[in-house]
Design an enzyme around this catalytic site. Structure first.
Site, PDB file in Angstrom:
ATOM      1  N   ARG A 229     -42.991  43.722  11.930  1.00 31.14           N
ATOM      2  CA  ARG A 229     -41.619  43.242  11.675  1.00 31.14           C
ATOM      3  C   ARG A 229     -40.694  44.364  11.215  1.00 31.14           C
ATOM      4  NH1 ARG A 229     -42.518  37.079   9.212  1.00 31.14           N
ATOM      5  NH2 ARG A 229     -42.711  36.123  11.269  1.00 31.14           N
TER       6      ARG A 229
ATOM      7  N   LYS B 195     -52.756  19.873  18.127  1.00 29.50           N
ATOM      8  CA  LYS B 195     -52.235  18.514  18.012  1.00 29.50           C
ATOM      9  C   LYS B 195     -50.991  18.251  18.848  1.00 29.50           C
ATOM     10  CE  LYS B 195     -54.034  17.745  13.332  1.00 29.50           C
ATOM     11  NZ  LYS B 195     -53.684  17.351  11.952  1.00 29.50           N
TER      12      LYS B 195
ATOM     13  N   GLY C  35     -46.902  31.276  16.356  1.00 33.66           N
ATOM     14  CA  GLY C  35     -48.221  31.141  15.736  1.00 33.66           C
ATOM     15  C   GLY C  35     -49.363  31.868  16.400  1.00 33.66           C
TER      16      GLY C  35
ATOM     17  N   GLY D 263     -41.416  29.343  13.706  1.00 30.01           N
ATOM     18  CA  GLY D 263     -40.618  28.121  13.732  1.00 30.01           C
ATOM     19  C   GLY D 263     -39.370  28.225  14.585  1.00 30.01           C
TER      20      GLY D 263
END
Length: 396
Positions: free
Chosen positions: A36, A197, A354, A377
């Protein structure tokens, strides 16, 4: 393109308040992964080259509006100085007297790092007074933290409404890549969505089936879709309470003309461990005491053929339990094919979120993708079709 870049601003002699993401992993006061930090180097160097004075704003961890010494940004100063190749000064607060004094004393050719913005409750509350205190320090606002763009915080959204604003190099590159992938993509478009999920990616799947031509579903999510079609998935990870939702998504995809690609063959095992005894079976032949841990070679062949017929790829999530061999085979093989097509200029490939970056790095494919997003996100919310406050605020 509704946002401006550094090229649209005269930075000569100007204090440029620059929002960055340097929420990097550290151990014993030393940065262990500088990815980063490396990403903000072009923005900082360009501001300096254009005669501006970069003043960096950033958060670190979740101090929840309190001063938490272990979450101070000061230990990052040596790593930043090494990365930028110029002196980096530090202010013990991001607003008030310490910040004002540090800004006024900042010499040309140097960089100033302000203390953690989240030490103040006004940051996450997007408090107008706190945003004004930040804005009072500079003359131009530059946002180079796409990973925080989905947060309407004072340093990402509030301040952008108070100063002439623009996107940094990393932010501009990210927005350009995303626009090329979903905004005005070259067709056909294929998306890969994996992960455990369905419930965490409902908005994502619902948006993608209306935007892409082919949607590959992998990982534990694929098991839920197989179960929704009446297929016994044994002891596999699956959300059996989401089968109605999965069927709704399949129906929506059919109506939209989007082909859903699910496993036609599977790799199963009785235990989840490296080198576990396994077998490859048709998707509808999972034994009752076994788990589906990866997609099989026929499925990979179908995925790779689809990649070859497409112009744009968006990738989020692995196809199987990629963390351990041999259940990383499908992810590795598909990633290698996508990387090959991208390197040849036949495919625009954008990946992020992720486990995706970890999976593509593990497959040795990440460096040949067109663009890899380090945002979690924010990347997902963009894929879901949501407006990102930190981007929307960059109008002027």
């Amino acid at each position: 393109m509704g946002w401006k870049t550094l090229d649209d601003k005269d930075l000569t002699g100007k204090i440029v308040l620059t929002r960055v993401d340097i929420n990097v992993p550290m151990k014993d006061g030393v940065v262990t992964d500088s990815t980063r930090i490396d990403r903000i180097i072009p923005t900082v160097r360009d501001i300096l080259a254009k005669g501006g004075k970069p003043v960096l704003m950033a958060h670190y961890g979740r101090p929840k509006g309190q001063v938490v010494p272990e979450m101070s940004l000061e230990p990052l100063v040596p790593a930043l100085a090494e990365a930028f190749g110029v002196p980096v000064h530090f202010a013990s607060d991001c607003i008030g007297a310490p910040a004002k004094k540090a800004v006024s004393g900042l010499p040309e050719g140097a960089v100033l790092l302000l203390e953690n913005t989240r030490f103040h409750p006004g940051e996450e509350q997007n408090d107008a007074k706190f945003a004004a205190s930040l804005a009072a320090l500079g003359e131009i606002y530059c946002n180079d933290a796409f990973s925080a763009a989905h947060r309407a915080h004072a340093s990402t959204e509030g301040i952008a409404r108070l100063l002439p604003s623009c996107a940094g190099r990393g932010m501009a590159a990210e927005l350009g890549a995303l626009e090329a992938a979903l905004g005005q993509p070259k067709r056909p478009v294929v998306a890969v969505v994996g992960g455990a999920k369905v419930s965490t990616k409902l908005d994502l799947l619902g948006n993608l089936v209306t935007k892409v031509d082919h949607l590959v579903i992998g990982g534990g999510m694929a098991n839920t879709f197989l179960a929704a079609q009446g297929i016994n998935v044994g002891k596999s990870l699956a959300e059996h309470d989401m089968t109605d939702t999965a069927r709704d998504i399949l129906t929506k995809a059919e109506t939209a003309g989007c082909e859903i690609i699910l496993p036609t063959d599977i790799v199963v095992a009785r235990e989840f461990k490296a080198g576990a005894e396994n077998e490859t079976l048709p998707a509808d032949a999972c034994p009752a005491d076994a788990m589906i841990l990866d997609a099989g070679p026929d499925t990979v062949a179908k995925i790779n053929a689809t990649f070859g017929n497409c112009k744009t790829l968006i990738w989020n999530g692995p196809l199987g339990a990629f963390e351990i061999a041999p259940f990383d085979s499908a992810t590795n093989a598909a990633a290698a094919r996508a990387a090959e097509l991208s390197a040849n200029g036949a495919l625009i490939s954008v990946a992020g979120g992720g486990d995706t970056v970890s999976a593509l790095n593990k497959a040795g494919a990440a460096d040949r993708f067109t663009y890899i997003s380090t945002a979690g996100g924010a990347f997902l919310e963009w894929m879901e079709g949501k407006t990102l406050p930190g981007v929307a605020a960059l109008g002027g």
